[in-house]
Design an enzyme around this catalytic site. Structure first.
Site, PDB file in Angstrom:
ATOM      1  N   THR A  73       1.159  -1.215   0.466  1.00 55.90           N
ATOM      2  CA  THR A  73      -0.400   0.273   0.380  1.00 55.90           C
ATOM      3  C   THR A  73       0.438   1.136  -0.253  1.00 55.90           C
ATOM      4  OG1 THR A  73      -1.997   0.410   1.037  1.00 55.90           O
ATOM      5  CG2 THR A  73      -0.471   0.354   2.817  1.00 55.90           C
ATOM      6  N   THR A  74       0.144   1.867  -0.684  1.00 54.01           N
ATOM      7  CA  THR A  74       0.368   3.731  -0.148  1.00 54.01           C
ATOM      8  C   THR A  74       0.003   4.979   0.695  1.00 54.01           C
ATOM      9  OG1 THR A  74       2.260   3.211  -1.796  1.00 54.01           O
ATOM     10  CG2 THR A  74       2.522   5.515  -1.186  1.00 54.01           C
TER      11      THR A  74
END
Length: 338
Positions: A121-122
């Protein structure tokens, strides 16, 4: 009769503070009485016969002042947590359940894969002169398998607070929604909303109680209260850090590269939004665990505003490529790059 000075001070989580000036529920007070000839504090003079009685009377008066002081939240928080039903979970059938995850991680057989979490994820957040920008991607992965491209990784806790998700989706969603319930109860009982520092401290305390049990949480709590904009980073072990720029997730190193190059405190709202979008795009371009769409929120003194519901990162790729002169016709090598 010999005289001596009696000083009263309060121990807060981040040092010694005047109780009237403290902010947030993070300040947990421990009343102490110190007898000394050289220190600082609230100074009064008593002879030794009156020390005990004066000490008790003064502490009682301080308690009354603290209960009446507007904005004091620690007493109300204690009441809230005491009246909230305890959450009970089924533990692993072993003497020390907290050792389950460490033992699985150190195992030599196939059972090691049970605790071998592959996350992708970011998420990012940063403060600037116009408030706080929160930007995230929307991809959820299960190892090398992309399970969902439309996950909402920004959770709306209330009209002034936002939380982000990174790590285990179930852990983040459950505990941040539970935090939202506690914040709502606090608002109903006390007539004003909980501060950002208090909300982050509540969640950090909960996560700290479950340290070692395998919680996978990397979250940011952001909002605007009477003290202005605040941004906190929390993890599954109870870590809690206040800062100006954070990025969490497998693509955070790429997002930090963009943020470190272009972040300024004096950004306009438009520049800040563009910076958040570009940082998320570059992370999704380089990190296989990040992707989907980019969502952006702006936190300001009136609450928060949803700026972008979902910008397709594939469309962003060609938009930014065109700005560089890369149009996909095979002739990019002939185009001078500035």
């Amino acid at each position: 009769l010999m005289e001596e000075m009696i000083f009263f001070f309060f121990q807060a989580e981040d040092g010694i503070r005047d109780f009237c000036l403290s902010r947030g529920l993070g300040d947990v007070y421990k009343r102490q009485v110190v007898s000394t000839q050289s220190t600082w504090g609230f100074e009064f003079r008593f002879n030794k016969r009156e020390v005990k009685r004066a000490t008790m009377d003064y502490v009682e008066e301080l308690n009354k002042i603290m209960r009446k002081t507007k904005g004091e939240e620690e007493e109300n928080l204690d009441l809230l947590l005491k009246e909230t039903p305890l959450i009970k979970f089924e533990w692993a059938p072993m003497r020390d359940p907290s050792m389950l995850i460490p033992q699985l991680k150190s195992a030599k057989g196939p059972e090691k894969r049970i605790a071998d979490f592959l996350r992708g994820t970011t998420t990012l957040g940063f403060r600037f002169q116009g408030g706080i920008i929160i930007a995230v991607d929307s991809r959820a992965s299960m190892g090398s398998f992309i399970s969902d491209e439309s996950v909402r990784k920004i959770l709306e806790i209330n009209s002034e607070l936002l939380g982000t998700m990174a790590g285990g989706a179930a852990d983040c969603q459950y505990w941040e929604r539970y935090l939202g319930m506690l914040c709502r109860l606090y608002h109903l009982r006390n007539g004003h909303k909980v501060s950002v520092a208090a909300a982050s401290k509540i969640l950090a305390n909960i996560l700290y109680q479950y340290r070692g049990y395998g919680l996978s949480v990397g979250t940011m709590i952001a909002g605007w209260d009477r003290n202005g904009p605040s941004l906190y980073l929390l993890d599954g072990e109870g870590l809690r850090i206040k800062g100006d720029v954070f990025s969490v997730g497998s693509g955070s190193t790429f997002a930090y590269g963009v943020l470190d190059s272009h972040y300024r405190k004096d950004l306009t709202v438009e520049e800040a939004v563009d910076l958040g979008v570009r940082a998320i795009y570059h992370a999704t371009h380089r990190d296989a665990g990040s992707g989907g769409v980019c969502r952006v929120y702006h936190i300001h003194e009136r609450g928060w505003t949803k700026i972008h519901e979902g910008l397709d990162v594939n469309a962003l790729h060609w938009k930014y490529a065109e700005e560089k002169g890369f149009v996909g016709d095979g002739n990019e090598a002939k185009v001078p790059v500035v």
